[in-house]
Scaffold this active site. Structure first.
Site, PDB file in Angstrom:
ATOM      1  N   TYR A  43       0.775  -1.201   0.058  1.00  9.68           N
ATOM      2  CA  TYR A  43       0.061  -0.059  -0.084  1.00  9.68           C
ATOM      3  C   TYR A  43       0.914   1.232  -0.152  1.00  9.68           C
ATOM      4  O   TYR A  43       0.681   2.059  -0.768  1.00  9.68           O
ATOM      5  CB  TYR A  43      -0.875   0.132   1.320  1.00  9.68           C
ATOM      6  N   SER A  89      -1.494  14.570  10.590  1.00 10.01           N
ATOM      7  CA  SER A  89      -0.948  13.196  10.265  1.00 10.01           C
ATOM      8  C   SER A  89       0.626  13.334  10.290  1.00 10.01           C
ATOM      9  O   SER A  89       1.062  14.453  10.694  1.00 10.01           O
ATOM     10  CB  SER A  89      -1.232  12.860   8.902  1.00 10.01           C
ATOM     11  N   GLU A 121       9.443   7.980  20.488  1.00 11.47           N
ATOM     12  CA  GLU A 121       8.487   7.219  21.147  1.00 11.47           C
ATOM     13  C   GLU A 121       8.214   5.995  20.124  1.00 11.47           C
ATOM     14  O   GLU A 121       8.100   6.500  19.110  1.00 11.47           O
ATOM     15  CB  GLU A 121       7.359   7.874  21.655  1.00 11.47           C
ATOM     16  N   LYS A 123       5.900   4.043  17.591  1.00 11.32           N
ATOM     17  CA  LYS A 123       4.857   4.399  17.002  1.00 11.32           C
ATOM     18  C   LYS A 123       3.897   3.125  17.055  1.00 11.32           C
ATOM     19  O   LYS A 123       3.750   2.004  16.410  1.00 11.32           O
ATOM     20  CB  LYS A 123       5.005   4.699  15.436  1.00 11.32           C
ATOM     21  N   ASP A 125       0.847   0.493  16.620  1.00 13.24           N
ATOM     22  CA  ASP A 125      -0.194   0.108  15.360  1.00 13.24           C
ATOM     23  C   ASP A 125      -1.371  -0.076  15.780  1.00 13.24           C
ATOM     24  O   ASP A 125      -1.838  -1.288  16.200  1.00 13.24           O
ATOM     25  CB  ASP A 125       0.811  -1.070  14.676  1.00 13.24           C
ATOM     26  N   GLU A 181      -3.445   6.487  21.015  1.00 13.42           N
ATOM     27  CA  GLU A 181      -3.721   5.272  20.122  1.00 13.42           C
ATOM     28  C   GLU A 181      -4.339   4.290  20.977  1.00 13.42           C
ATOM     29  O   GLU A 181      -3.857   3.980  22.059  1.00 13.42           O
ATOM     30  CB  GLU A 181      -2.269   4.714  19.697  1.00 13.42           C
ATOM     31  N   TYR A 233      -0.655  10.068  23.428  1.00 15.07           N
ATOM     32  CA  TYR A 233       0.874  10.605  22.992  1.00 15.07           C
ATOM     33  C   TYR A 233       0.645  12.222  22.668  1.00 15.07           C
ATOM     34  O   TYR A 233       1.573  12.665  22.354  1.00 15.07           O
ATOM     35  CB  TYR A 233       0.799   9.884  21.776  1.00 15.07           C
ATOM     36  N   LYS A 322       9.582   4.761   9.813  1.00 13.11           N
ATOM     37  CA  LYS A 322       8.885   3.322   9.749  1.00 13.11           C
ATOM     38  C   LYS A 322       9.882   2.357   9.829  1.00 13.11           C
ATOM     39  O   LYS A 322      11.034   2.315   9.347  1.00 13.11           O
ATOM     40  CB  LYS A 322       8.208   3.199   8.355  1.00 13.11           C
ATOM     41  N   CYS A 417      10.081 -41.614   0.141  1.00 13.08           N
ATOM     42  CA  CYS A 417      11.292 -40.600   0.376  1.00 13.08           C
ATOM     43  C   CYS A 417      11.403 -39.988  -0.854  1.00 13.08           C
ATOM     44  O   CYS A 417      11.697 -40.673  -1.906  1.00 13.08           O
ATOM     45  CB  CYS A 417      12.269 -40.957   0.828  1.00 13.08           C
ATOM     46  N   CYS A 420      15.698 -40.838  -1.797  1.00 14.77           N
ATOM     47  CA  CYS A 420      15.898 -42.237  -1.833  1.00 14.77           C
ATOM     48  C   CYS A 420      14.774 -43.337  -2.298  1.00 14.77           C
ATOM     49  O   CYS A 420      15.116 -44.432  -2.583  1.00 14.77           O
ATOM     50  CB  CYS A 420      16.720 -42.879  -0.608  1.00 14.77           C
ATOM     51  N   CYS A 435      11.493 -40.597   6.615  1.00 17.12           N
ATOM     52  CA  CYS A 435      11.992 -41.758   5.657  1.00 17.12           C
ATOM     53  C   CYS A 435      12.629 -42.834   6.477  1.00 17.12           C
ATOM     54  O   CYS A 435      13.368 -42.784   7.285  1.00 17.12           O
ATOM     55  CB  CYS A 435      13.214 -40.992   4.742  1.00 17.12           C
ATOM     56  N   CYS A 441      19.681 -43.431   2.656  1.00 20.67           N
ATOM     57  CA  CYS A 441      19.041 -42.343   2.015  1.00 20.67           C
ATOM     58  C   CYS A 441      20.247 -41.205   1.832  1.00 20.67           C
ATOM     59  O   CYS A 441      20.599 -40.886   2.697  1.00 20.67           O
ATOM     60  CB  CYS A 441      18.078 -41.693   2.792  1.00 20.67           C
TER      61      CYS A 441
HETATM   62  O1  D41 Z   1       1.953   5.803  18.503  1.00 22.45           O
HETATM   63  C1  D41 Z   1       1.289   6.512  17.531  1.00 22.45           C
HETATM   64  N1  D41 Z   1       0.674   5.854  16.680  1.00 22.45           N
HETATM   65  C2  D41 Z   1       1.427   7.844  17.495  1.00 22.45           C
HETATM   66  C3  D41 Z   1       0.672   8.521  16.423  1.00 22.45           C
HETATM   67  C4  D41 Z   1       2.333   8.730  18.201  1.00 22.45           C
HETATM   68  N2  D41 Z   1       3.146   8.021  19.384  1.00 22.45           N
HETATM   69  N3  D41 Z   1       2.539  10.042  18.092  1.00 22.45           N
HETATM   70  C5  D41 Z   1       1.856  10.713  17.165  1.00 22.45           C
HETATM   71  N4  D41 Z   1       2.031  11.875  17.130  1.00 22.45           N
HETATM   72  C6  D41 Z   1       1.238  12.518  16.303  1.00 22.45           C
HETATM   73  C7  D41 Z   1       1.281  14.065  16.467  1.00 22.45           C
HETATM   74  C8  D41 Z   1       2.789  14.661  16.121  1.00 22.45           C
HETATM   75  C9  D41 Z   1       0.571  14.868  15.163  1.00 22.45           C
HETATM   76  C10 D41 Z   1       0.906  14.703  17.377  1.00 22.45           C
HETATM   77  C11 D41 Z   1       0.845  10.022  16.476  1.00 22.45           C
HETATM   78  C12 D41 Z   1       0.238  10.625  15.578  1.00 22.45           C
HETATM   79  N5  D41 Z   1       0.222  12.104  15.396  1.00 22.45           N
HETATM   80  C13 D41 Z   1      -0.852   9.998  14.446  1.00 22.45           C
HETATM   81  N6  D41 Z   1      -1.268   8.947  14.638  1.00 22.45           N
HETATM   82  C14 D41 Z   1      -2.208   9.009  13.356  1.00 22.45           C
HETATM   83  C15 D41 Z   1      -1.810   9.873  12.526  1.00 22.45           C
HETATM   84  C16 D41 Z   1      -1.101  10.784  13.284  1.00 22.45           C
END
Ligand code: D41
Length: 680
Positions: A43, A89, A121, A123, A125, A181, A233, A322, A417, A420, A435, A441
């Protein structure tokens, strides 16, 4: 004017259209149906391609482009709510250099070269949400939606234990919006999927989809049964009260007000420390209790955040780095059946090569027949390959639609097998096919010889798997004993084997002839006899002859040896083929000195041959000999290639010279005393 459909621009319009409709439909599948058909990595690739096109031709950047919108429109059943402060975002960095570029951009915008303080920190999911508190009481929970409007999921968020319904303390602003989150820890994911399977329901694809699906429930009683968590967060709207002036201090306040915050959050100075944090977190990733897909780096100071502002919908002061996707989609080309050292048949998936977890994967283990049945796998299936941490790649699931796979070929297990042709036998308690060919073998022989030469066994330097395959295929060796009669000429005739390496290999084989009883027992490859059991058997019985004579009762007296191991040992040592191989090893000069049988005690110098020479000052040579023997060593009077170590006292003469010429390990009295002290 005729249309010229081949102009670059027209092609770009077409390509952008196609990408957009693909992304839209994948987005819908992912977010609305909870049933993705492509991996996250794929994606991201599509999205990047569209972004590139739009950068090249900005006029293509329409308001409805997936690049202009993250997430999908709210479902009709939930009330739509506005985010008074938009939920931004995050921009992405895909490697260390993009991260360094980020700091450079910040420094040039701020017109200041000094190192910046960042908060790093994990991220998580999961699903981004907003929680609104009036006078410390939770009044609204909303999904992020498109960043401007989300869905009102107040009833659902109220069911989540880690979300405070009333804030702790009294120093919070009267109007406060907390963002974070919502996610499902892995253990919770496994539990709800086990439950789904038990009820014959379709399991969730991954923890994130399970969290999203749980929050999308119109009946909050269902949500309440899902072990969701929320990690805060950032802040959104805040009216009244006073707030700290850094992100880190704000997170501390959130913690005090009763929110869960991430324990792995760290504040660092400078971008190189951020790069280092990435390495450290990547190493922890596989072992965490929850899924993370990267790291978020944020400028700590709110004053600087404000000065930096945002661009499009993402703050300039934050970036997400990422991790490589742990899952990727590919095609199953074929399933092959490998024969292991003990004859076990293991199905191995041959895959169209795919980049996942940071490496290109073209094989995955399928364990056994049960695993293939569980997956419902067929040749040509589209599959999701998972490679988390350093583990062996696995096939996580099949994603071909039922309609598309109706006439795909089933996977047929061999009835004899594949190497063999001998009969296969299924063990009753395990789902393993074996076997029955034994040394007949070629596959079992190859694997057996590889094991024999391996580091913990006879440790034959330079005798790699490829060489062993060739030697067996060329019928130059049949059993492990044949290794010791190989000549330089024979070896030099092999692929990619120069004269010099052939000579070195023959020398390494000669050296390996002097071994120890524990190594030999391990090297023989008796089933269930690993390194530790081999040591225990060796020290218990002291010699191979004694072990051969041992009946079941005698074997069971060895610690950790149970009826299964005892049976395998007895079977192995009563098989005439195996006894013939052992006899040939002896004939070829392979030697494993007896060790003093010590019952159950494992002596540190068991199997070693020592020589004392020259004058010792702290003790007589006789006393030294006694001490060495007490540690399990054999002490002899003359140096040979079998000597493990020579202790050279003062005015040592010819024995020292001989030891040096043979490359035998030599230590002086001080080192000897240190060794005795450390083993005492
Ligand atoms: O743990 C996360 N998924 C996470 C998402 C995080 N630890 N910090 C985040 N901080 C922001 C800002 C900087 C815009 C306050 C975020 C996100 N945004 C985020 N999650 C989804 C879109 C943006």
């Amino acid at each position: 004017m005729s249309d010229t459909p081949n102009s670059d621009f027209d092609l770009a319009v077409k390509a952008a259209d196609t990408l957009r409709s693909q992304l839209n439909s994948h987005n819908y599948r992912y977010y609305s149906l909870d049933d993705p058909k492509i991996s996250d990595g794929e994606y991201d690739q599509l999205l990047r391609r569209l972004e590139n096109l739009e950068a090249l031709y900005p006029v293509l950047r329409s308001a409805d482009s997936p690049t202009q919108r993250v997430g999908s429109a709210p479902l009709a059943e939930f009330e739509s709510v506005e985010h008074k402060v938009p939920m931004l975002s995050l921009a992405n960095a895909f490697d260390d250099d993009e991260l360094r570029d980020f700091e450079r951009r910040l420094q040039s915008r701020l017109d200041d070269d000094s190192a910046l303080s960042f908060v790093c920190e994990p991220k998580l999911d999961g699903v981004a949400v907003s929680l609104l508190y009036h006078d410390g009481v939770l009044v609204q929970g909303a999904t992020r939606g498109d960043g401007f409007r989300g869905e009102n999921i107040t009833a659902n968020v109220r069911t989540i234990a880690s979300i405070p319904l009333k804030l702790h303390g009294d120093d919070f602003p009267p109007v406060l919006e907390v963002r974070g989150e919502i996610y499902l820890p892995r253990a919770g994911f496994d539990a709800i999927n086990a439950e789904a399977l038990a009820k014959d329901e379709k399991p969730f694809v991954n923890p994130r989809n399970a969290a999203a699906g749980s929050l999308r429930q119109l009946d909050s009683r269902i949500t309440a049964k899902r072990p969701l968590e929320m990690c805060a967060y950032s802040l959104g709207l805040a009216e009244g009260g006073t707030l700290p002036d850094t992100h880190l201090a704000t997170m501390q306040r959130l913690k005090e007000w009763g929110f869960l915050t991430n324990s792995l959050m760290e504040s660092v100075v400078g971008i190189e420390a951020c790069v280092d944090y990435y390495q450290r977190l990547a190493a922890l990733r596989a072992g965490l209790a929850y899924d993370i897909d990267g790291i978020v780096y944020k400028v700590d100071s709110f004053r600087l955040q404000e000065a930096l502002g945002f661009v499009a919908r993402a703050p300039r002061w934050a970036i997400a780095r990422k991790f490589p996707a742990e899952e990727a989609r590919t095609r199953l080309l074929d399933v092959e059946f490998q024969v292991g050292r003990t004859g076990a048949i293991t199905p191995v998936a041959r895959l169209e090569p795919v980049f996942v977890g940071g490496v290109t994967v073209s094989n995955a283990t399928l364990h056994n027949e049960d695993e293939i049945q569980r997956l419902g796998l067929r040749i040509d299936d589209q599959v999701v390959v998972r490679r988390a941490g350093d583990v062996i790649p696995q096939i996580a699931r099949v994603v071909t639609s039922d309609a598309d796979r109706a006439d795909l070929p089933a996977i047929v297990f061999p009835t004899t097998c594949p190497v063999c042709g001998s009969a296969l036998q299924r063990s009753e308690e395990q789902a393993v096919l074996r076997c029955t060919g034994g040394l007949v073998c070629a596959a079992q022989r190859k694997e057996g010889i590889k094991h024999f030469a391996s580091r913990k066994a006879l440790d034959i330097d330079g005798l790699g798997d490829k060489i062993i395959d060739q030697l067996v295929d060329a019928k130059l060796i049949h059993t492990v004993a044949d290794l010791f009669t190989l000549t330089v000429e024979q070896l030099a005739g092999l692929d990619r084997m120069a004269n010099k390496s052939a000579t070195n290999l023959v020398a390494a084989i000669v050296v390996a002839r002097q071994t120890t009883l524990p190594r030999l027992l391990y090297a023989l490859g008796i089933r269930e006899v690993g390194e530790t059991t081999a040591k225990r058997l060796a020290t218990h019985f002291g010699s191979l002859e004694k072990l051969e004579e041992a009946n079941e009762e005698a074997l069971l007296a060895v610690s950790d040896v149970g009826p299964v191991v005892a049976d395998f040992v007895r079977q192995f040592l009563s098989n005439p083929d195996n006894l013939a191989v052992i006899a040939s090893l002896r004939e070829a000069g392979v030697a494993w000195p007896d060790i003093e049988a010590a019952g159950d005690q494992v002596l540190p110098l068991a199997g070693q041959v020592w020589v004392l020479t020259g004058t010792l000052t702290a003790m007589s040579r006789g006393q030294g000999k006694e001490q060495l023997e007490a540690l399990g060593a054999k002490v002899t009077g003359s140096v040979s290639a079998k000597t493990t170590c020579l202790v050279a006292g003062e005015s040592a003469g010819s024995k020292l010279e001989k030891a040096r010429s043979l490359g035998v390990n030599v230590i002086d009295e001080a080192e000897f005393l240190a060794l005795l002290a450390s083993e005492a």
